[in-house]
Design a protein around this motif. Structure first.
Motif, mmCIF file in Angstrom:
data_model
loop_
_atom_site.group_PDB
_atom_site.id
_atom_site.type_symbol
_atom_site.label_atom_id
_atom_site.label_comp_id
_atom_site.label_asym_id
_atom_site.label_seq_id
_atom_site.Cartn_x
_atom_site.Cartn_y
_atom_site.Cartn_z
ATOM 1 N N ALA A 134 35.532 50.426 38.153
ATOM 2 C CA ALA A 134 34.830 49.238 37.147
ATOM 3 C C ALA A 134 34.673 49.919 35.965
ATOM 4 O O ALA A 134 35.470 51.029 35.909
ATOM 5 N N GLY A 135 34.906 48.883 34.994
ATOM 6 C CA GLY A 135 34.222 49.524 33.697
ATOM 7 C C GLY A 135 35.575 49.415 32.774
ATOM 8 O O GLY A 135 37.231 49.386 33.669
ATOM 9 N N LEU A 136 35.649 50.626 32.224
ATOM 10 C CA LEU A 136 36.482 50.263 30.853
ATOM 11 C C LEU A 136 37.353 51.982 30.752
ATOM 12 O O LEU A 136 38.517 51.962 30.967
ATOM 13 N N THR A 137 36.618 52.324 31.880
ATOM 14 C CA THR A 137 37.138 53.795 32.499
ATOM 15 C C THR A 137 38.060 53.779 33.158
ATOM 16 O O THR A 137 38.756 54.620 33.641
ATOM 17 N N LEU A 138 38.635 52.554 33.819
ATOM 18 C CA LEU A 138 39.691 52.353 34.445
ATOM 19 C C LEU A 138 40.804 53.024 33.379
ATOM 20 O O LEU A 138 41.720 53.725 34.042
ATOM 21 N N GLY A 139 41.311 52.052 32.137
ATOM 22 C CA GLY A 139 41.873 53.207 31.667
ATOM 23 C C GLY A 139 42.626 52.315 31.280
ATOM 24 O O GLY A 139 42.479 50.694 31.183
ATOM 25 N N GLU A 140 44.190 52.961 31.084
ATOM 26 C CA GLU A 140 45.680 52.416 31.186
ATOM 27 C C GLU A 140 45.435 51.011 32.038
ATOM 28 O O GLU A 140 46.303 50.246 31.020
ATOM 29 N N HIS A 145 42.460 45.335 34.688
ATOM 30 C CA HIS A 145 41.639 45.159 36.157
ATOM 31 C C HIS A 145 40.075 45.924 35.677
ATOM 32 O O HIS A 145 39.390 46.506 36.138
ATOM 33 N N GLN A 146 40.116 45.693 34.248
ATOM 34 C CA GLN A 146 38.323 46.325 33.881
ATOM 35 C C GLN A 146 37.273 45.421 33.727
ATOM 36 O O GLN A 146 36.936 45.319 32.675
ATOM 37 N N ILE A 147 36.908 45.142 35.583
ATOM 38 C CA ILE A 147 35.618 44.313 35.025
ATOM 39 C C ILE A 147 34.195 44.468 34.744
ATOM 40 O O ILE A 147 34.096 45.710 34.392
ATOM 41 N N LEU A 148 33.995 43.512 33.273
ATOM 42 C CA LEU A 148 32.457 44.158 33.295
ATOM 43 C C LEU A 148 31.383 43.453 33.279
ATOM 44 O O LEU A 148 30.613 42.988 32.721
ATOM 45 N N GLU A 149 32.214 42.281 34.356
ATOM 46 C CA GLU A 149 31.027 41.193 34.623
ATOM 47 C C GLU A 149 30.538 41.537 36.174
ATOM 48 O O GLU A 149 29.354 40.844 36.526
ATOM 49 N N ASP A 150 30.937 42.535 36.828
ATOM 50 C CA ASP A 150 30.987 42.594 38.396
ATOM 51 C C ASP A 150 29.149 42.341 38.047
ATOM 52 O O ASP A 150 28.423 42.351 38.984
ATOM 53 N N ILE A 151 28.267 43.835 37.399
ATOM 54 C CA ILE A 151 26.868 44.070 37.863
ATOM 55 C C ILE A 151 26.098 42.787 38.105
ATOM 56 O O ILE A 151 25.590 42.461 38.767
ATOM 57 N N GLY A 152 26.163 41.366 37.075
ATOM 58 C CA GLY A 152 25.584 40.676 36.769
ATOM 59 C C GLY A 152 26.244 39.864 37.496
ATOM 60 O O GLY A 152 25.210 38.541 38.374
ATOM 61 N N LEU A 153 27.135 39.453 38.320
ATOM 62 C CA LEU A 153 27.273 38.838 39.093
ATOM 63 C C LEU A 153 26.853 38.984 40.761
ATOM 64 O O LEU A 153 26.712 37.792 41.223
ATOM 65 N N MET A 154 27.131 40.495 41.167
ATOM 66 C CA MET A 154 25.636 40.659 42.495
ATOM 67 C C MET A 154 24.718 40.562 42.227
ATOM 68 O O MET A 154 23.883 40.146 43.250
ATOM 69 N N LYS A 155 24.341 41.199 40.850
ATOM 70 C CA LYS A 155 22.862 41.161 41.291
ATOM 71 C C LYS A 155 22.309 39.718 40.765
ATOM 72 O O LYS A 155 21.367 39.193 41.516
ATOM 73 N N MET A 156 22.861 38.605 40.391
ATOM 74 C CA MET A 156 22.422 37.515 40.304
ATOM 75 C C MET A 156 22.720 36.692 42.326
ATOM 76 O O MET A 156 21.927 34.995 42.338
#
Lengths: 338, 291
Positions: A134-140, A145-156
């Motif tokens: 998850a997130g930016l730390t996926l890196g290269e 692949h760097q999803i930054l929206e998943d917490i929002g999608l799931m918590k809704m």
């Protein structure tokens, strides 16, 4: 109301016990949180034969090899078909199984949102959606692949529990704990080797915030990898005479409202830190709570309406404003608004 | 595993099942008329299939519904919009009071527009309506049965238009690849969908060859001829346990049993008015008593 900067002394609060009296957390090791998932899965698989694991062609990346080897009859390779994997997992609960699905966070959420919404969340199925990279730390691999929206999608999603543990040991604990929680869970973790600072035997309770360091001037609420950045910022701030309280919000939903409100009431200002979009993430949940119950000056350390890009994890955290200096700067901004 | 259930739900004759089907068709048009909403066309087309399944084919326990359904055959409706026939068959086979059918699609009802577990309606084990998801769910449930050593079967029903969804073909690969041979899926092959004929909207090509190529054991069945349906189920069951999932391509007529609803896609998702209801009911003998 402006208060003088505190001394950083750590008096026990009346709502939580700090987990350590040290202002500095020793780094026990550097390990990836996904390995914590793999270890936790193996352990819960050994103690609960209802646990069945699915993986969508990323067994090595999710560190599920050990489970697959020890429990071949309870490991289902789903191939590159995440929508079908989510549906099969929903079906498997009918018969009393506890399926854990494993793939990258992007493919665990956005790609299969409707499957999760209808077949798992709305249907109330006991599926554990375990999401790595998850997130930016996926890196290269970059923004695809760097999803930054998943917490929002799931918590809704009504009824969905959302957990973002902060290090290897906590990810292992969370992986084990969610088996005993009846209902769908989203468990988010990541790829990079990251400081391990939570003791292996530290209790983990879903929905219970962890006070990592008491402070009096500002409350820093963080989740996932950024908990470590928040602790580093706390130490930097202490040198400047600023007493920061650091609380690990490993469960974003249900949010530990009491812990958030108690800390915000004590310090009078708040900074949130997360490897996620500002829209829809941890900070958004805390802002909603504070707006309703206790309007409090607040700053966000989060990605501001942007996709990521290729780079090393540390480079990306710096470029996108999620590094220790960004937390320090956010604290200094919010203190001026008290 | 011991089970108190008989080999089939009831030892019903073709005539008895046809009689039940007539009442279910009455229920369907009355339910859709009652709320002026819903999907009568596919419901009528699949009536014979569902009545045969619940009143003759499946081993199931309507009186003591459990979500896990251990030791029972399970059914998953993937094309959830044909909820009227599903609800009628569930009620008529004893899962909940028949009188509750009058609440269909109304506020505070357990009989939502599309089936859901959310309201606790006995007989429903998964929400459906967003198409393409039920085959995956059925495969998962069939896998759970194998893990539990439960020899019961899992049945799923899909629309033919639904096969345009990609997830169906992910599931088609998995069902064969994982040798899920305790599953009997059925496609309601009526050739119609909301916007018109399937061949015009998005042709499916040679369905029989497609499913066979995916590794399924495929048979075809006339879905509006009760004797053929019962024979088809017998044949499908005889093919389970042989390493392949079974697919029934079921030819039906959308609107079957109500003459003015047959022959086009027009009655996919609209309700009859008072005069049309009366016309329909004249064609469908009341056999078990209206709700």
């Amino acid at each position: 109301m402006h208060r003088p900067y505190g001394s950083g002394s750590l008096q026990p609060s009346n709502h939580q016990q700090p987990i350590t009296n040290m202002t500095t957390y020793p780094v026990l090791d550097k390990k990836d949180t996904r390995s914590g998932f793999g270890e936790g899965l193996l352990e819960i698989g050994r103690s609960d034969d209802r646990v069945v694991a699915f993986c969508a062609d990323l067994t090595g990346s999710l560190k599920m090899d050990a489970f697959a080897k020890e429990f071949p009859e309870r490991f289902i390779q789903a191939g590159i078909s995440e929508a079908n994997m989510m549906g099969m997992a929903a079906g498997l609960t009918i018969g009393g199984k506890i399926p854990y699905t494993g793939t990258f966070a992007n493919f665990s959420t956005g790609r299969v949102y409707d499957q999760i919404r209808q077949s798992i969340a709305y249907s109330g199925k006991n599926v554990k959606i375990c999401a790595s990279h998850a997130g930016l730390t996926l890196g290269e691999d970059g923004a695809t692949h760097q999803i930054l929206e998943d917490i929002g999608l799931m918590k809704m999603l009504p009824g969905m529990t959302v957990i973002v543990p902060c290090d290897h040991n906590q990810t292992k604990q969370a992986t084990i704990a969610i088996a005993d929680h009846e209902g769908p869970v989203y468990l988010r973790f990541g790829r990079p080797k990251w400081p391990v600072f939570i003791a292996p035997d530290m209790p983990f309770e879903i929905g219970k915030a962890q006070l990592l360091s008491e402070g009096t001037d500002v409350s820093i609420f963080a989740c996932g990898h950024l908990v470590w950045k928040a602790l580093q910022a706390m130490e930097e701030l202490e040198k400047a005479g600023i007493s920061a309280e650091v609380i690990n919000i490993h469960t974003i939903k249900p949010l530990d409202n009491a812990a958030v409100l108690a800390s915000a009431r004590k310090t009078g200002c708040v900074v949130t830190c997360e490897e996620h979009q500002r829209n829809g993430g941890l900070g958004d949940s805390i802002a909603q709570l504070l707006a309703r119950e206790l309007p409090t000056p607040m700053e966000y350390v989060a990605v501001n309406d942007s996709f990521g890009e290729s780079g090393t994890p540390e480079q990306l955290l710096t470029k996108y404003g999620l590094d220790t200096p960004d937390v320090v700067a956010a604290v200094k901004r919010v203190l001026k608004r008290k | 595993m011991t089970s108190p259930l008989p080999a089939t739900a009831k030892n019903t004759s073709v005539e008895e099942i046809q009689s039940i089907a007539s009442q279910v068709r009455r229920d369907i048009v009355r339910m859709v008329h009652g709320c002026q909403s819903g999907h009568p066309g596919g419901s009528l087309g699949c009536t014979d299939y569902l009545v045969a399944l619940y009143f003759h084919v499946m081993r199931h326990d309507a009186e003591n519904f459990t979500m896990d359904g251990i030791g029972e055959d399970l059914f998953f409706l993937s094309n959830g919009h044909i909820s009227p026939v599903f609800y009628s068959v569930l009620a008529r086979s004893g899962y909940f009071p028949v009188d509750e059918l009058k609440t269909f699609r109304k506020l505070n009802s357990r009989l939502q527009g599309h089936p859901t577990t959310h309201e606790g309606l006995p007989g429903v084990r998964i929400a459906s309506g967003s198409l393409g998801q039920g085959l995956s769910v059925g495969i998962g449930a069939a896998m759970a049965k194998k893990l539990n050593g439960d020899p019961s079967l899992v049945y799923t029903l899909h629309g033919d238009g639904e096969l345009q969804e990609g997830q169906i073909w992910e599931a088609a690969i998995a069902g064969a690849g994982k040798k899920v041979d305790n599953l009997i899926a059925t496609v309601d092959w009526n050739g119609r969908q909301i916007d018109g004929d399937v061949d015009d909207v998005m042709p499916l090509g040679d369905l029989h060859a497609k499913w066979k190529a995916f590794g399924w054991d495929v048979l075809e069945m006339q879905g509006n001829d009760m004797a053929a349906v019962l024979k088809g189920f017998d044949e499908a069951k005889s093919r389970t346990g042989k390493g392949k999932p079974v697919m029934i391509l079921m030819r039906t007529e959308m609107g079957s049993g109500v003459d003015f609803m047959e022959g086009s896609h027009a009655w996919h998702g609209i309700a009859p008015n008072d005069a049309q209801l009366a016309d329909a009911l004249k064609q469908l003998p009341e056999t078990l008593g209206d709700y």
